[in-house]
Design a protein around this motif. Sequence first.
Motif, PDB file in Angstrom:
ATOM      1  N   ALA A 206       0.904  -1.121   0.165  1.00 49.16           N
ATOM      2  CA  ALA A 206      -0.063  -0.068   0.257  1.00 49.16           C
ATOM      3  C   ALA A 206       0.899   1.238   0.132  1.00 49.16           C
ATOM      4  N   TRP A 207       0.285   2.413  -0.206  1.00 46.99           N
ATOM      5  CA  TRP A 207       1.016   3.557  -0.259  1.00 46.99           C
ATOM      6  C   TRP A 207       0.615   4.745   0.932  1.00 46.99           C
ATOM      7  N   SER A 208       1.610   5.072   1.747  1.00 51.08           N
ATOM      8  CA  SER A 208       1.281   6.011   2.668  1.00 51.08           C
ATOM      9  C   SER A 208       1.484   7.247   2.194  1.00 51.08           C
ATOM     10  N   SER A 209       0.680   8.100   2.283  1.00 53.35           N
ATOM     11  CA  SER A 209       0.793   9.633   1.850  1.00 53.35           C
ATOM     12  C   SER A 209       0.624  10.801   2.838  1.00 53.35           C
ATOM     13  N   HIS A 210       1.160  11.776   2.618  1.00 50.47           N
ATOM     14  CA  HIS A 210       1.134  13.054   3.602  1.00 50.47           C
ATOM     15  C   HIS A 210       0.531  13.965   2.517  1.00 50.47           C
ATOM     16  N   SER A 211      -0.907  13.886   2.245  1.00 54.85           N
ATOM     17  CA  SER A 211      -1.345  15.033   1.376  1.00 54.85           C
ATOM     18  C   SER A 211      -1.871  16.099   2.049  1.00 54.85           C
ATOM     19  N   SER A 228      -0.857  19.354  -2.784  1.00 53.14           N
ATOM     20  CA  SER A 228      -2.635  19.672  -2.385  1.00 53.14           C
ATOM     21  C   SER A 228      -2.997  18.284  -1.645  1.00 53.14           C
ATOM     22  N   ILE A 229      -4.351  18.427  -1.401  1.00 52.61           N
ATOM     23  CA  ILE A 229      -4.797  17.070  -0.427  1.00 52.61           C
ATOM     24  C   ILE A 229      -4.854  16.093  -1.635  1.00 52.61           C
ATOM     25  N   ARG A 230      -4.646  16.107  -2.984  1.00 48.13           N
ATOM     26  CA  ARG A 230      -4.482  15.134  -4.048  1.00 48.13           C
ATOM     27  C   ARG A 230      -3.121  14.773  -4.170  1.00 48.13           C
ATOM     28  N   GLY A 231      -2.408  15.159  -3.480  1.00 45.24           N
ATOM     29  CA  GLY A 231      -0.815  14.971  -3.354  1.00 45.24           C
ATOM     30  C   GLY A 231      -0.748  13.511  -3.876  1.00 45.24           C
ATOM     31  N   TYR A 232      -1.372  12.640  -3.170  1.00 51.91           N
ATOM     32  CA  TYR A 232      -1.388  11.002  -3.399  1.00 51.91           C
ATOM     33  C   TYR A 232      -1.580  10.843  -4.972  1.00 51.91           C
ATOM     34  N   GLU A 233      -2.243  11.535  -5.960  1.00 50.09           N
ATOM     35  CA  GLU A 233      -2.513  11.362  -7.171  1.00 50.09           C
ATOM     36  C   GLU A 233      -0.937  11.495  -7.917  1.00 50.09           C
ATOM     37  N   PHE A 234      -0.252  12.510  -7.588  1.00 51.25           N
ATOM     38  CA  PHE A 234       0.967  13.006  -8.190  1.00 51.25           C
ATOM     39  C   PHE A 234       1.905  11.655  -7.674  1.00 51.25           C
ATOM     40  N   GLY A 243       8.093   2.558 -12.901  1.00 49.97           N
ATOM     41  CA  GLY A 243       8.033   1.092 -13.256  1.00 49.97           C
ATOM     42  C   GLY A 243       7.189   0.401 -12.188  1.00 49.97           C
ATOM     43  N   ILE A 244       6.675   1.048 -11.338  1.00 56.22           N
ATOM     44  CA  ILE A 244       5.961   0.168 -10.354  1.00 56.22           C
ATOM     45  C   ILE A 244       4.440   0.203 -10.663  1.00 56.22           C
ATOM     46  N   ASP A 245       4.239  -0.791 -11.255  1.00 59.94           N
ATOM     47  CA  ASP A 245       2.664  -1.257 -11.783  1.00 59.94           C
ATOM     48  C   ASP A 245       1.603  -1.706 -11.051  1.00 59.94           C
ATOM     49  N   LYS A 246       2.068  -1.893  -9.810  1.00 60.04           N
ATOM     50  CA  LYS A 246       1.157  -2.465  -8.891  1.00 60.04           C
ATOM     51  C   LYS A 246       0.032  -1.174  -8.555  1.00 60.04           C
ATOM     52  N   SER A 247      -1.307  -1.754  -8.588  1.00 58.90           N
ATOM     53  CA  SER A 247      -2.424  -0.874  -8.048  1.00 58.90           C
ATOM     54  C   SER A 247      -2.524  -0.703  -6.679  1.00 58.90           C
ATOM     55  N   LEU A 248      -1.772   0.120  -6.069  1.00 61.81           N
ATOM     56  CA  LEU A 248      -1.626   0.053  -4.589  1.00 61.81           C
ATOM     57  C   LEU A 248      -2.865   1.031  -3.992  1.00 61.81           C
ATOM     58  N   PRO A 249      -3.314   0.313  -2.956  1.00 63.79           N
ATOM     59  CA  PRO A 249      -4.310   1.349  -2.309  1.00 63.79           C
ATOM     60  C   PRO A 249      -3.753   2.274  -1.264  1.00 63.79           C
ATOM     61  N   VAL A 250      -4.309   3.552  -1.456  1.00 58.80           N
ATOM     62  CA  VAL A 250      -3.682   4.812  -0.642  1.00 58.80           C
ATOM     63  C   VAL A 250      -4.237   4.904   0.547  1.00 58.80           C
ATOM     64  N   PHE A 251      -3.321   5.315   1.726  1.00 53.32           N
ATOM     65  CA  PHE A 251      -3.529   5.623   3.102  1.00 53.32           C
ATOM     66  C   PHE A 251      -3.147   7.041   3.206  1.00 53.32           C
ATOM     67  N   ILE A 252      -3.778   7.791   3.443  1.00 51.37           N
ATOM     68  CA  ILE A 252      -3.479   9.304   3.782  1.00 51.37           C
ATOM     69  C   ILE A 252      -3.310   9.351   5.218  1.00 51.37           C
ATOM     70  N   TRP A 279     -11.795  12.564  -1.650  1.00 47.75           N
ATOM     71  CA  TRP A 279     -11.288  11.372  -1.115  1.00 47.75           C
ATOM     72  C   TRP A 279     -12.261  10.051  -1.173  1.00 47.75           C
ATOM     73  N   GLY A 280     -13.571  10.445  -0.861  1.00 46.24           N
ATOM     74  CA  GLY A 280     -14.598   9.488  -0.773  1.00 46.24           C
ATOM     75  C   GLY A 280     -15.220   9.129  -2.357  1.00 46.24           C
ATOM     76  N   GLN A 281     -14.824   9.909  -3.205  1.00 44.27           N
ATOM     77  CA  GLN A 281     -15.132   9.717  -4.636  1.00 44.27           C
ATOM     78  C   GLN A 281     -13.978   8.724  -5.406  1.00 44.27           C
ATOM     79  N   ASP A 282     -12.770   8.554  -4.535  1.00 47.29           N
ATOM     80  CA  ASP A 282     -11.522   7.991  -5.378  1.00 47.29           C
ATOM     81  C   ASP A 282     -11.357   6.637  -4.543  1.00 47.29           C
ATOM     82  N   ASN A 283     -11.840   5.613  -5.339  1.00 46.68           N
ATOM     83  CA  ASN A 283     -11.674   4.030  -5.013  1.00 46.68           C
ATOM     84  C   ASN A 283     -10.137   3.730  -4.744  1.00 46.68           C
ATOM     85  N   ARG A 284      -9.263   4.455  -5.006  1.00 48.68           N
ATOM     86  CA  ARG A 284      -7.779   4.210  -4.682  1.00 48.68           C
ATOM     87  C   ARG A 284      -7.603   4.402  -3.363  1.00 48.68           C
ATOM     88  N   VAL A 285      -8.309   5.532  -2.776  1.00 48.97           N
ATOM     89  CA  VAL A 285      -8.095   5.778  -1.521  1.00 48.97           C
ATOM     90  C   VAL A 285      -8.882   5.029  -0.174  1.00 48.97           C
TER      91      VAL A 285
END
Length: 562
Positions: A206-211, A228-234, A243-252, A279-285
């Motif tokens: 998974a991916w930890s983000s300080h957005s 921004s609060i969408r920093g995880y998208e970047f 080259g990291i092709d995993k679909s990692l869930p995001v934990f802000i 955040w609520g509309q983004d399934n990756r979060v």
Amino acid sequence: MKKAFIYLFICLITALLIPQVLAQENNKVGISLLQPSTEDINEAAAMINSQKGDWGYVTLVIQENDRDTRKWQDIFEKLREKHLIPIIRLATSPQGEVWRRAEEKDAKDWVTFLNSLNWVIKKRYIVLFNEPNHASEWGGEVDSENYGKVALAFAKALKQADDNYIVMTAGMDAAAPSSPSQFEDSELFIRQMFQVNEHLKDYIGAWSSHSYPNPGFSGSVWDNGKKSIRGYEFELSLLKEIGIDKSLPVFITETGWIEGKLSEETIADNFRIAYDQIWGQDNRVQAVTPFVFKYLSQPFSGFSWIKEGRTATQYDVVKDLSKKAGEPEQLQKGKVEISLPNTLIARSTYHFPVFLTNSGQAIWSEENGYSISVQSDSPEVKTLTSDVRTIKPLEENRMGVTIKTPSKPQTITVSLFFRRNGKVLLETKQHSITIEPFPELVIHTSIFPKLVSNGDNFEVQFFNREEELVFSKKGLAMRKGDITVDTISDIIPGQQYRVVLLGYPYIPRQALIALKKGANSVNIKRLLPFDTDGNGKWDFHDIITAFRNPPFFLRFIPWREL
């Protein structure tokens, strides 16, 4: 033909998309608790799991000098009770103005400690330290290559110890400048971290983000981009690019606006928009745990959701948001045990204890959907089970099962099942039980001082080893010292019972007997007619009662019928 094609196309798209959407159904709302008290946990849960929400998240920090299994297990138990999922950020220990730099060899002790805990849910979320693109967070000098090397050692050790660890690298400060060796741009740091340690990507889940909403923790809720609060998208785009092709869930695991530059009302409105529309509309979060639930002193009091003597406005706003009920998987382990005899009596009712031992992660209770049931190959077998009372992990509790046997002799099978919402979790072996016809018992005794012992209205009672009355029969006759008790039900052949003989005005007599199927007999001491007041014992009051009733003494004439 065209309509049929369109219909098939819609069905295909639906089949592909719906599972993905459903997989993301969870309560994303959370908070950073750092090291919580019981009061903090209760108050945070009231916000996180409100409005039909369930199983939100909390981010906690464990320092290496605070690896107390008992302390943290107690915290985990409180989280389990309140349906809060822990995200654990590992931390070293402060050395002056900086945090000690973790080393590869430290991983062993961390794995030992983390494995000593009974986690709240099956997945164990771990964040490897904090913002290492700050020198103060990594031993006084930014070193992406070293951090990546240490992170790889930790991630590998954790995943090898238990595949349920979901390992995340540290959240970065996306606003940090490139200023070696005190700061490094987060993009450059992430690139270097993975380029030098290419296998690290194989162990993160998974991916930890300080957005944070920068600049100055006061940016617009609608901003886009790295700061921004969408920093995880970047950050996710960057991972794809390298080259990291995993679909990692995001934990802000950190985000939030600071009070002072913005009012509480503006901050609260920003969180409402962010949770509802971004955040609520983004399934990756997967989860969002803003910084920080309670911090009443500088430098972080401006981020605190708890103020002196009250909750901040954003607490109340987020509490009122509509939420989803998550249902994370918990390990179900334990035992269900019942001891059943090989032989029972027809048309009888039995009560058996059932022992449930919970060695898993879930709290077992009727309210949580847990139940006990009995299954038999005979439709005549009727059962009643008690409700499952609350059994927490590492606890045992005793329940009860009532079984009513068929009316005719036969052989039946009986099994016990422990279920949650209909799904079988535990079961006993299949017990084969022979149903026998009613046994009978002849009691041999006599009446003092009679030459011929005859009488009526006697009662026989059977008590088991737990001193429970399991069978009684009244209105029995004695002829020549014998009392026949037929159609004895509710006893277990071969077990010992205390048989009590009662009848006015005789002192009760008793004997022990292991009843077997068929005919049985037992000798009971001579009955003494001294219980004149009928209280079951002989005392001074019996003498007074007898003298007040002179005809009573006629019973002592040997040849006189009663």
